[in-house]
Enzyme design. Sequence first.
Site, PDB file in Angstrom:
ATOM      1  N   LEU A  84      35.967  35.383  38.680  1.00 19.49           N
ATOM      2  CA  LEU A  84      37.030  34.424  38.354  1.00 19.49           C
ATOM      3  C   LEU A  84      36.891  33.127  39.159  1.00 19.49           C
ATOM      4  O   LEU A  84      37.454  32.110  38.795  1.00 19.49           O
ATOM      5  CB  LEU A  84      38.410  35.043  38.604  1.00 19.49           C
ATOM      6  CG  LEU A  84      38.824  36.150  37.624  1.00 19.49           C
ATOM      7  CD1 LEU A  84      40.180  36.709  38.007  1.00 19.49           C
ATOM      8  CD2 LEU A  84      38.832  35.649  36.194  1.00 19.49           C
TER       9      LEU A  84
ATOM     10  N   GLN B 112      40.102  35.005  47.320  1.00 21.66           N
ATOM     11  CA  GLN B 112      40.045  34.138  46.129  1.00 21.66           C
ATOM     12  C   GLN B 112      41.360  33.388  45.895  1.00 21.66           C
ATOM     13  O   GLN B 112      41.386  32.436  45.121  1.00 21.66           O
ATOM     14  CB  GLN B 112      39.707  34.961  44.875  1.00 21.66           C
ATOM     15  CG  GLN B 112      38.280  35.492  44.868  1.00 21.66           C
ATOM     16  CD  GLN B 112      38.002  36.303  43.621  1.00 21.66           C
ATOM     17  OE1 GLN B 112      38.337  37.477  43.556  1.00 21.66           O
ATOM     18  NE2 GLN B 112      37.409  35.686  42.618  1.00 21.66           N
TER      19      GLN B 112
ATOM     20  N   GLY C 142      38.876  41.935  38.301  1.00 13.52           N
ATOM     21  CA  GLY C 142      39.204  42.133  39.708  1.00 13.52           C
ATOM     22  C   GLY C 142      39.467  40.817  40.407  1.00 13.52           C
ATOM     23  O   GLY C 142      39.010  39.752  39.964  1.00 13.52           O
TER      24      GLY C 142
ATOM     25  N   HIS D  95      31.941  44.583  43.723  1.00 12.60           N
ATOM     26  CA  HIS D  95      32.070  43.119  43.633  1.00 12.60           C
ATOM     27  C   HIS D  95      33.227  42.629  44.507  1.00 12.60           C
ATOM     28  O   HIS D  95      33.083  41.655  45.263  1.00 12.60           O
ATOM     29  CB  HIS D  95      32.287  42.733  42.164  1.00 12.60           C
ATOM     30  CG  HIS D  95      32.482  41.264  41.924  1.00 12.60           C
ATOM     31  ND1 HIS D  95      31.575  40.490  41.223  1.00 12.60           N
ATOM     32  CD2 HIS D  95      33.487  40.408  42.282  1.00 12.60           C
ATOM     33  CE1 HIS D  95      32.005  39.239  41.180  1.00 12.60           C
ATOM     34  NE2 HIS D  95      33.163  39.158  41.802  1.00 12.60           N
ATOM     35  N   GLU D  96      34.373  43.311  44.417  1.00 13.53           N
ATOM     36  CA  GLU D  96      35.559  42.849  45.153  1.00 13.53           C
ATOM     37  C   GLU D  96      35.445  43.131  46.652  1.00 13.53           C
ATOM     38  O   GLU D  96      35.860  42.317  47.478  1.00 13.53           O
ATOM     39  CB  GLU D  96      36.832  43.480  44.574  1.00 13.53           C
ATOM     40  CG  GLU D  96      37.083  43.192  43.098  1.00 13.53           C
ATOM     41  CD  GLU D  96      36.989  41.724  42.722  1.00 13.53           C
ATOM     42  OE1 GLU D  96      37.308  40.857  43.561  1.00 13.53           O
ATOM     43  OE2 GLU D  96      36.573  41.427  41.583  1.00 13.53           O
TER      44      GLU D  96
HETATM   45 CO    CO Z   1      34.513  37.686  42.167  1.00 13.73          CO
END
Ligand code: CO
Length: 154
Positions: A91, A51, A46, A132-133
């Site tokens: 990530l 990000q 994801g 999480h996202e």
């Molecule tokens: Co993340």
Amino acid sequence: MALREIIKFGDDVLRKKCREVTAFDEKLACLLDDMAETLTSADGVGLAAPQVGILRRAIVIDVRDGRGIIELINPVITEQSGVQVGNEGCLSDPGEWCEVERPQNVVVKAFDRNGKEFELKGSDLLARAICHEVDHLDGILFIDRVKQDIAKRS
Ligand code: CO
């Protein structure tokens, strides 16, 4: 399409609360295409817009279950049930994996890139990825959840 640079932990951008997407236009389509390419290139599950430095409520998820990239714009988790505990990474924090507790099942309401609202049910890894996202959109990182778990246990 183009690869975008993934911002790493420690950058303030990842701690900001993102604003809702209001324009379902070419610029949004371009962002989503770039995010999908960046996610696939990084072999991730994801990726959230902050990000890649965009403070808007947009995420892409690919849990490799055959349905391809899922795009969620202005996502809101409306239901959650059960508990799963498992290793989670990000990530923006390559190489670190921590045990994080998440709901086993979630229901999320969101818009697609054309501005059409839909509902998605997710379990297991998909539920974990959605949580999480969506957290990223509020400046919350998975390491915060780890700390909370430890605090709860002690
Ligand atoms: Co993340």
